[in-house]
Design an enzyme around this catalytic site. Sequence first.
Site, PDB file in Angstrom:
ATOM      1  N   ASP A   1      -9.854  -8.087   7.092  1.00  0.00           N
ATOM      2  CA  ASP A   1      -8.951  -7.042   6.576  1.00  0.00           C
ATOM      3  C   ASP A   1      -9.618  -6.305   5.422  1.00  0.00           C
ATOM      4  O   ASP A   1      -9.748  -5.080   5.476  1.00  0.00           O
ATOM      5  CB  ASP A   1      -7.589  -7.620   6.161  1.00  0.00           C
ATOM      6  CG  ASP A   1      -6.711  -6.543   5.560  1.00  0.00           C
ATOM      7  OD1 ASP A   1      -6.113  -5.762   6.317  1.00  0.00           O
ATOM      8  OD2 ASP A   1      -6.657  -6.442   4.315  1.00  0.00           O
TER       9      ASP A   1
ATOM     10  N   ILE B   1       0.832  -1.216   0.000  1.00  0.00           N
ATOM     11  CA  ILE B   1       0.000   0.000   0.000  1.00  0.00           C
ATOM     12  C   ILE B   1       0.861   1.259   0.000  1.00  0.00           C
ATOM     13  O   ILE B   1       0.470   2.284  -0.582  1.00  0.00           O
ATOM     14  CB  ILE B   1      -1.004  -0.020   1.184  1.00  0.00           C
ATOM     15  CG1 ILE B   1      -2.138   0.960   0.931  1.00  0.00           C
ATOM     16  CG2 ILE B   1      -0.330   0.269   2.516  1.00  0.00           C
ATOM     17  CD1 ILE B   1      -2.966   0.665  -0.294  1.00  0.00           C
TER      18      ILE B   1
ATOM     19  N   LYS C   1      -5.533   1.676   7.787  1.00  0.00           N
ATOM     20  CA  LYS C   1      -6.584   0.859   8.391  1.00  0.00           C
ATOM     21  C   LYS C   1      -6.101  -0.580   8.485  1.00  0.00           C
ATOM     22  O   LYS C   1      -5.197  -0.955   7.727  1.00  0.00           O
ATOM     23  CB  LYS C   1      -7.888   0.955   7.590  1.00  0.00           C
ATOM     24  CG  LYS C   1      -7.786   0.684   6.084  1.00  0.00           C
ATOM     25  CD  LYS C   1      -7.364  -0.646   5.553  1.00  0.00           C
ATOM     26  CE  LYS C   1      -8.162  -1.853   5.964  1.00  0.00           C
ATOM     27  NZ  LYS C   1      -7.752  -3.071   5.148  1.00  0.00           N
TER      28      LYS C   1
ATOM     29  N   SER D   1      12.006   1.047   6.883  1.00  0.00           N
ATOM     30  CA  SER D   1      11.638  -0.283   6.410  1.00  0.00           C
ATOM     31  C   SER D   1      12.817  -1.215   6.560  1.00  0.00           C
ATOM     32  O   SER D   1      13.967  -0.807   6.402  1.00  0.00           O
ATOM     33  CB  SER D   1      11.221  -0.194   4.926  1.00  0.00           C
ATOM     34  OG  SER D   1      11.099  -1.481   4.381  1.00  0.00           O
ATOM     35  N   ARG D   2      12.510  -2.494   6.829  1.00  0.00           N
ATOM     36  CA  ARG D   2      13.584  -3.485   6.943  1.00  0.00           C
ATOM     37  C   ARG D   2      14.120  -3.875   5.576  1.00  0.00           C
ATOM     38  O   ARG D   2      15.257  -4.289   5.444  1.00  0.00           O
ATOM     39  CB  ARG D   2      13.075  -4.732   7.669  1.00  0.00           C
ATOM     40  CG  ARG D   2      12.618  -4.458   9.093  1.00  0.00           C
ATOM     41  CD  ARG D   2      11.761  -5.593   9.618  1.00  0.00           C
ATOM     42  NE  ARG D   2      10.610  -5.840   8.755  1.00  0.00           N
ATOM     43  CZ  ARG D   2       9.726  -6.807   8.931  1.00  0.00           C
ATOM     44  NH1 ARG D   2       9.843  -7.629   9.948  1.00  0.00           N
ATOM     45  NH2 ARG D   2       8.718  -6.955   8.104  1.00  0.00           N
TER      46      ARG D   2
END
Length: 306
Positions: A166, A13, A88, A35-36
Amino acid sequence: MTIPVALVGIGKIARDQHVPAIAADPGFELVATVSRHGSVEGVPAFADLDAFLADGPQAAVSLCVPPSVRTEMALAALAAGRDVMLEKPTAATLGEVEAMVVAAEAAGATLFATWHSREAPGVAAARDWLNGRRIESAAVVWKEDVRRWHPGQAWIREPAGFGVFDPGINALSILTAILPGAHRVEAATLVFPENRQTPVAAQVSLRGPGGFPVSVDLDWLQQGPQSWDIAVETDAGRLVLSHGGARLAIDGVERVAEAEAEYPRLYRRFAELVRARESDVDASPLRIVADAFLIGRREIAAPFFD
Ligand code: NAP
């Protein structure tokens, strides 16, 4: 004044919606990613949130990580005085929502819990048309193919991943926006594959504000046509929001809906909230999911494999 913002979690997303929405909005500048594994070309990258909060630029934080890890990150950002925007579903539990609201108030920071489906083109017009009419019933049918829309997202099938809720919570976010008020769950059936921790299907019976019945039918093993539809029967006719809220019809007649993307609208709203030093957190869709899990019957189905 441009608002510097950091994107946390560079997954689907973030790449599909957040990066383009920020790039197109002169009110924001993407100043960091956290971010990893991922990054955005030309933008300073941090491997974890603590490093960003300690060494990164002063910036608002937009969290695009799964709900299982989002609250801890939000609390850390709020404690550091950052304004925070949440993907969300707002959090994994209602208690987490409360903790974030309290933390934002204590920090004097903005907290924006987004519901992107509420920004779909037909939703505001549907809410306006329904306002003041007598509602007889409502029906939500949200059926999609998880293998098509969520490939490789193992977290979604783990505890706090929400499973079919979800996508289903998007429908509930629209329902609670177009028919605001207390929705109470009367009964639910949740279907769990025998090898998974989250449901692949759910039927939920609600009473909407004033007592009208609402049926919610969620399935994410849907083959063939995909459905993201909400129908509302009223004393003045039948309203249908389809395609996830993108299309609106009254008694079969299509209303021309404003064709504006959801995420640019979310960022404009975040900018308004930051400038006004306000928050916007509505947990009503999450409460319906929580109540369905509290009183729902559990059915066990065949195992699910990706
Ligand atoms: P995703 O593609 O799996 O990306 C999740 C991101 O969070 C990745 O960048 C991931 O890794 C990071 N992350 C940090 N800790 C993690 C953990 N413990 N487990 C898994 N990932 C972790 O998921 P997504 O589709 O972008 O969804 C993220 C959120 O956006 C969800 O709440 C979802 O409901 C919401 N959303 C998704 C869509 C959609 O169409 N996919 C639409 C609207 C809303 P890195 O650390 O490497 O970045």
